[in-house]
Enzyme design. Sequence first.
Site, PDB file in Angstrom:
ATOM      1  N   LYS A  68      16.609  43.290 -14.262  1.00  0.00           N
ATOM      2  CA  LYS A  68      15.601  42.607 -13.458  1.00  0.00           C
ATOM      3  C   LYS A  68      14.469  42.239 -14.402  1.00  0.00           C
ATOM      4  O   LYS A  68      13.708  43.087 -14.836  1.00  0.00           O
ATOM      5  CB  LYS A  68      15.104  43.522 -12.341  1.00  0.00           C
ATOM      6  CG  LYS A  68      14.119  42.873 -11.412  1.00  0.00           C
ATOM      7  CD  LYS A  68      13.709  43.853 -10.322  1.00  0.00           C
ATOM      8  CE  LYS A  68      12.687  43.254  -9.402  1.00  0.00           C
ATOM      9  NZ  LYS A  68      12.234  44.241  -8.413  1.00  0.00           N
ATOM     10  N   LYS A 112      18.760  39.516 -12.271  1.00  0.00           N
ATOM     11  CA  LYS A 112      17.755  38.766 -11.525  1.00  0.00           C
ATOM     12  C   LYS A 112      16.632  38.362 -12.453  1.00  0.00           C
ATOM     13  O   LYS A 112      16.095  39.225 -13.124  1.00  0.00           O
ATOM     14  CB  LYS A 112      17.221  39.646 -10.391  1.00  0.00           C
ATOM     15  CG  LYS A 112      16.193  38.983  -9.510  1.00  0.00           C
ATOM     16  CD  LYS A 112      15.720  39.944  -8.437  1.00  0.00           C
ATOM     17  CE  LYS A 112      14.656  39.278  -7.578  1.00  0.00           C
ATOM     18  NZ  LYS A 112      14.081  40.201  -6.616  1.00  0.00           N
TER      19      LYS A 112
END
Length: 186
Positions: A68, A112
Amino acid sequence: MIPQSGFQGVIMNDETVHQLCKQAVAQDRAGADVVSPSDVMDVCVGAIWAALDDNGFQHVSIMSYTAKYASAFYGPFRETLDSNPHFGDKNAEALTECREDEAEGADILLVKPAMPYLDVVCLLHDKSPLPIAAYQVSGEYSMIKAVIDEERVMMESHLCIKRAGADIILTYFALQAARYLFGEKR
């Protein structure tokens, strides 16, 4: 650096993981098939597995936010919620996090945002036996919404993510892409 309201400069890993376990169990009681805590806390996956097992939820999968990244592509979402980060950096070493999440029992590894990190999607696809998910975030969505041939660019973006090795694509375009794939008119 401007601290967020109530932020004391200390990450409370154990307390946060405890709360995430309670949330995962509550989500499973409500019928969730997959939980995906977006916290990137140490030992989170293993702790959630233990909490799920203790509560009889062995059938539930965990999708771990393995990679992330701090990214400008979160802009529209963060602006809407007025939640732009005022401190810290969420960049992580993808392979290190991958190995840790695998060891703790993750079922799916998530990258992400998706398109700016297709190289990471590809790397994890090549190095892990687990399914790789890629999250196409609000900034990616906004850019695609702004183009002239939105549907074509949307589908091309999903194809790029798939070619990089994603087994799962999380996207704001899910319903629109499904309609396109099944030949439905809007």
